[in-house]
Each structure stands twice: as C-alpha cells, then as structure tokens.
Scaffold this active site. Structure first.
Site, short mmCIF file in Angstrom:
data_model
loop_
_atom_site.label_atom_id
_atom_site.label_comp_id
_atom_site.label_asym_id
_atom_site.label_seq_id
_atom_site.Cartn_x
_atom_site.Cartn_y
_atom_site.Cartn_z
N THR A 66 -9.17 -8.26 -15.59
CA THR A 66 -10.51 -7.66 -15.65
C THR A 66 -10.72 -6.87 -16.91
O THR A 66 -11.82 -6.81 -17.45
CB THR A 66 -10.73 -6.76 -14.42
N TYR B 38 -17.57 -10.96 -11.53
CA TYR B 38 -17.51 -11.17 -12.99
C TYR B 38 -16.42 -12.19 -13.26
O TYR B 38 -15.71 -12.64 -12.36
CB TYR B 38 -17.19 -9.84 -13.70
N THR C 27 -5.20 -6.53 -12.47
CA THR C 27 -4.62 -5.51 -11.57
C THR C 27 -4.05 -6.12 -10.29
O THR C 27 -3.26 -5.49 -9.61
CB THR C 27 -5.71 -4.49 -11.17
N ASP C 28 -4.43 -7.37 -9.96
CA ASP C 28 -3.99 -7.93 -8.67
C ASP C 28 -2.48 -8.04 -8.56
O ASP C 28 -1.93 -7.81 -7.50
CB ASP C 28 -4.62 -9.31 -8.46
N LYS D 152 -1.23 -1.30 -5.84
CA LYS D 152 -2.69 -1.32 -5.81
C LYS D 152 -3.11 -1.01 -4.36
O LYS D 152 -2.70 -1.69 -3.44
CB LYS D 152 -3.21 -2.69 -6.27
N GLU E 75 16.10 -1.92 13.44
CA GLU E 75 15.37 -2.78 14.39
C GLU E 75 16.07 -4.13 14.60
O GLU E 75 15.61 -4.97 15.35
CB GLU E 75 13.96 -3.04 13.85
N1 DGL Z 1 -8.68 -11.53 -10.90
C1 DGL Z 1 -8.14 -10.20 -10.85
C2 DGL Z 1 -6.92 -10.09 -11.76
O1 DGL Z 1 -6.92 -10.69 -12.85
C3 DGL Z 1 -9.15 -9.18 -11.27
C4 DGL Z 1 -8.71 -7.81 -10.94
C5 DGL Z 1 -8.45 -6.96 -12.17
O2 DGL Z 1 -7.87 -7.39 -13.20
O3 DGL Z 1 -8.76 -5.76 -12.03
O4 DGL Z 1 -5.96 -9.41 -11.38
#
Ligand code: DGL
Length: 358
Positions: A41, A55, A121-122, A194, A315
């Site tokens: 992103t 986006y 971020t993913d 995250k 467990e």
């Molecule tokens: N498609 C997600 C990624 O590239 C967008 C999320 C982001 O980068 O914040 O991880």
C-alpha cells in the site's frame, strides 16, 4: 481530480529537484541507506484522495517514493532498488530468499550502513521475522509500510518512510535485530503483528511491548529483545533456492481432520497446528496429527489466540506424541522458524531447542 493532478505535478517537480540535488556527491557526514522496495500500500494508488480501501497496491516505483520525501536527503544518503512490486499477500518463499540474499550482499558492503524495506502490511510481520533469522549483519534493517495509499489525504507512507530511514541511519538501531517502524512506533520483527484490518495504528506488540518511539524525528529506545537474531542465529540461506513446505492448519469448534490430511497428502514436511486456547488438540485432529508425525511430518503446536506461552506437555503429551511447541510464536511465525529449522535437522529435540532460542 484537480487536487490529484496538482499533487502529481508537485511530486514530479519534487522529483526533478531531488534528481538534480542527488547528482551531487553523497554527504560524508550522513549514513548511506538503501531502500529495497517490494510493493504494498505504501506504493499504492487510489482513484481519489479519499480512497482508503479498494485502491491498487504496488503501483508506485521506489524512485517516486524517495522523491515524495525530499526531507530524507537531510538525514541520510538514500538510494533505492525495486526488488519486486507485489501486494504482500502474494509474498512467497522465493521472494524471501531473493530479498534476504540482496540484504546480506548489500550489508556486507562497507558503504551501506542500513537498509529500509518498503512492504505491504499484510505479511510484513512474517518477512520481518524471516529476515530476523537470516540476516547476517548487526546493521539496521527496518521494514515499513502504510495503511493508506500514497494518493490519500494524510497518507501515512511518507512519514513512515522518513522515520524508517532515520532509524536505519541511527547507530542506536545497530544490533537490535530486524525492526518494524510504523505510526511513530518501533517494534521487534519477532513479536509484532498486524492487529487491525485498516487502522494506521495496526502494528502492535500487545504484551511484550514495542521497543521505542519516534519523537521529533528521533528514534528513542526503551526496551530490547532477549531472543537470538541475525548474526547470532544458526540459519544461512545463501546457498538455498527453496525452503521446505510447511503449512498451517487452523482449529475451531467442530473441526475435523480434512485440512491436515490434505496438507500431508500435498507433501507438507511440517505442520503448524493453530490450536484453540493453549494449543488444545480437538479429538478429531489428534489422530490426524499423530498419523502425520508417523509419516515423518514435523508437527508444531501453536495457538490461534495470539499471545502467551504454548506450554509443552500442557494440553497434549508432546513427549509421547513427539511434537514441538511454538513457545510464544503465532502460527504464521512458527511456520517460518520450522521451515528454517528443517533446513538444518529433523530432530524434534533440536527443533524444540530452536523454538526456545529464537
Ligand atoms: N494488499 C495489501 C498488502 O500489500 C495491502 C495492505 C498494505 O500494504 O497496507 O499487504
């Protein structure tokens, strides 16, 4: 639209100014920081300045990212490389090996003092932990992303990128392992995750805490990690072209053995069980995992809960089942350590030692 056009022409003008400025020799008083861009992103664009979901990620090149933050030239001599341009949900083991080898090659150079990696971020937390285990330098490596695309009002990418460059140029960041810098916070690659699908403060280290903050553009540290990382690890990917196939099987009420049987059938060399609670094994899952172990598949018990220690022989009787427990690693990070462990050994006692070490 007019705003976007003038923003784009401003970026173009800034780009020209920075290009002219960067023709001059590097400032010997400043650290040399290389930005390795991978997409996400932070390199994303939306249809309007208010588009913060829906986006397109991974569209803006590294030079444009650099040109959009001319203030960086005051804190470091910055250069950029576009390693790849992907949305990070598509990150693969092959991408990781390419990135790790490039990082290690650059950090072996005397004229590179730190590295920033721009990333979606993913899966940013996963790449950060993988690099935490395979980077062979004490020099700063900082992962950074953004939650709003570059075209959005109050996009968080530029300030996140600026902070990341400051951090990568900072002597205080040396020897701390791979760092994640987002939203004026500094986190350890091992412990951060995250925590929210869309909020800018999504990266959290809920119980063990962040390492520090940015204030006035300066990194301030308050804590350091105790687990081994970077130059202290036993893992070396320099000669690897692939990593062992390790998958995650998620448990929930009414779960059956189907996913586990399918993953083993597809050739998994290791399985992470994302168990409920303290890694509890549902009655229909236990025999499937035992059968997997009997076929030589390494089984690690983790938890979907996200925080806390996964107790060995709690467990389940791990000694009897010949399983490994993930300690405090969440399932996606346990998968990374097990993949690297399997490049060294299949011995469960040795692998359990690694989970208590890294
Ligand atoms: N498609 C997600 C990624 O590239 C967008 C999320 C982001 O980068 O914040 O991880």
């Amino acid at each position: 639209m007019l705003f976007q056009k003038s923003a784009q022409s401003m970026i173009a003008l800034l780009g020209f100014m920075v290009a002219v400025a960067s023709v001059h020799a590097a400032d010997p008083k400043l650290a040399n920081v290389t930005i390795l861009a991978t997409g996400g992103t932070i390199a994303g664009t939306g249809a309007t300045s208010t588009t913060t979901v829906g986006y397109t990620a991974a569209t803006v090149g590294v030079q444009t990212l650099i040109q959009a933050v001319p203030e960086m030239t005051k804190v470091a001599n910055v250069s950029g490389e576009q390693v790849f341009q992907i949305a990070s949900e598509n990150m693969s083991n092959e991408h990781w090996l390419t990135l790790a080898k490039r990082v290690n090659t650059l950090l072996a150079q005397k004229d590179v003092h730190g590295i920033v990696i721009t990333h979606g971020t993913d899966t940013l937390e996963e790449t950060a932990y993988f690099l935490n285990l395979v980077v062979k330098s004490k020099k700063p490596v900082v992962l950074v992303g953004s939650m709003r695309p570059s075209t959005a009002i109050s996009a968080d990418g530029p300030v996140n990128l600026y902070n990341a460059v400051v951090l990568a140029a900072s002597p205080d960041a040396v020897g701390r392992g791979v760092l994640v810098s987002m939203n004026d916070q500094i986190h350890a690659g091992r412990d951060v995750s995250k925590s929210n699908t869309t909020m800018v403060d999504t990266f959290r280290t809920p119980e063990m805490g962040m390492l520090g903050y940015f204030q006035g553009g300066k990194p301030l540290f308050y804590r350091q990690v105790v687990r081994k990382h970077t130059t202290e690890t036993e893992f070396d990917v320099s000669s690897l072209t692939a990593l062992p196939q390790v998958d995650v099987a998620y448990s929930y009420a009414n779960v059956g053995p189907t996913a586990i049987d399918a993953l083993v059938g597809a050739g998994a060399k290791g399985l992470i069980h994302a168990g409920v609670g303290n890694g509890s094994l549902p009655a229909k899952v236990r025999p499937a995992l035992s059968a997997a172990r009997a076929k030589g598949v390494l089984v690690v018990r983790s938890s979907r809960v996200g925080q806390g220690i996964l107790a060995r022989n709690g467990e389940a009787n791990d000694d009897e089942l010949d399983f490994v427990v993930a300690d405090t690693l969440n399932p996606q990070k346990a998968r990374i350590l097990l993949m690297l462990a399997l490049t060294k050994t299949n011995n469960t006692k040795e692998i359990q030692r690694m989970f208590y070490t890294y």
